[in-house]
Design a protein around this motif. Sequence first.
Motif, PDB file in Angstrom:
ATOM      1  N   GLU A 197       0.835  -1.202   0.000  1.00 37.12           N
ATOM      2  CA  GLU A 197       0.000   0.000   0.000  1.00 37.12           C
ATOM      3  C   GLU A 197       0.871   1.254   0.000  1.00 37.12           C
ATOM      4  O   GLU A 197       0.620   2.205  -0.753  1.00 37.12           O
ATOM      5  N   ARG A 243      -2.034   7.063   7.432  1.00 36.86           N
ATOM      6  CA  ARG A 243      -2.146   7.134   5.970  1.00 36.86           C
ATOM      7  C   ARG A 243      -2.126   5.741   5.352  1.00 36.86           C
ATOM      8  O   ARG A 243      -2.807   5.498   4.345  1.00 36.86           O
ATOM      9  N   TYR A 244      -1.363   4.827   5.958  1.00 39.59           N
ATOM     10  CA  TYR A 244      -1.279   3.463   5.442  1.00 39.59           C
ATOM     11  C   TYR A 244      -1.554   2.482   6.570  1.00 39.59           C
ATOM     12  O   TYR A 244      -1.267   2.746   7.730  1.00 39.59           O
ATOM     13  N   SER A 259      -4.236  -0.462   8.579  1.00 29.50           N
ATOM     14  CA  SER A 259      -5.647  -0.715   8.880  1.00 29.50           C
ATOM     15  C   SER A 259      -6.347   0.439   9.591  1.00 29.50           C
ATOM     16  O   SER A 259      -7.571   0.507   9.598  1.00 29.50           O
ATOM     17  N   THR A 267      -7.285   3.446   8.896  1.00 30.68           N
ATOM     18  CA  THR A 267      -7.382   4.308   7.729  1.00 30.68           C
ATOM     19  C   THR A 267      -7.952   5.688   8.043  1.00 30.68           C
ATOM     20  O   THR A 267      -8.647   5.899   9.038  1.00 30.68           O
TER      21      THR A 267
END
Length: 342
Positions: free
Chosen positions: A27, A97-98, A100, A102
């Motif tokens: 991600e 930002r990255y 779980s 979110t």
Amino acid sequence: MKKGVLLINLGSPDSYNPKDVKKYLGEFLMDERVIDIPYVARALLVRGIILKTRPKASAAAYKKIWWEEGSPLIVISERLKKKVQKQLKVPVALAMRYGSMTIKKGLQELVDKEVEEVILFPLYPQFAMATTETILVLAEQLKQDYFPNLKLSSIPAFYNKPDYIELLSNSIKKHLQGINYEHILFSYHGVPERHIKKSDITKSHCKIDGSCCITPSKAHQFCYRHQCLEVTRLVAERLQFKEGTFSTSFQSRLGFDPWLQPYTDRTIERMGKNGIKNMAIVTPAFVSDCLETLEEIAMEGKEIFEEMGGETFTTIPCLNDDEEWASLISKWVKEQFETTNN
């Protein structure tokens, strides 16, 4: 309008299991503002090469610094959020930002509390494409897609705010008390040189030639390199460091393109070779200790220094969940609400 605050940091894998690390890295590295090359080339690089080799090594690094409560970055950020919440009368949420945790979940948490106006607070002192900008762009997209009635504003880069420089300087001074050191290194997270030029709103000022960052320009509002150098200058000035006893470097480069220099690892190596026996290092691009500070600097940096003949390697912690840092965040949030109300 009912107001709320969303603190946003980088993020972390859910665990140091290689599968979780691979998912997180995928991600992160597929973000077009982190690796800013065309999608097909980025996918070939990330999925075809990096994710086949790097997750195992990164997982081992995360395992070294993992706390019983979880990822240090997440744990520290959650502690900070609780302290900020105690000082504000409006709801405070935390997002990454990255990973779980979110930004969408963070915004939803505030909307569920009937918040209509959110201050986004990227926890980065300096502006960069791969940090602040990617947060703000994603938040705006989420607003359009899921929260059309939500009003968003943001706290700008705070690298040169006098109260931040005072707090950072006091923290450095406190941790240097009683420490015998010959040199203090200000190490900032690295970015590719092209990011600096892409962020130049004048399209002509940034040349990374040794002079542009100290020549006044509108470009400095979004110039990561200038903002890093300015933090070093302001702190050194406040703490009255003598010329030659401090310097700036950049860490965590990736790939073969030129990144901001000098590189931290090579700087540490050079200092050891040149006879420096005692050095200290501070990482002002981060407000929370994480993989880059706890493993790359405190462990790898120390090892490099000692291999080159160095003796004492002092790592200065980030601001983390310091009470005064929480108070300063709360102060800025209140000021921002006053600004948006006028």
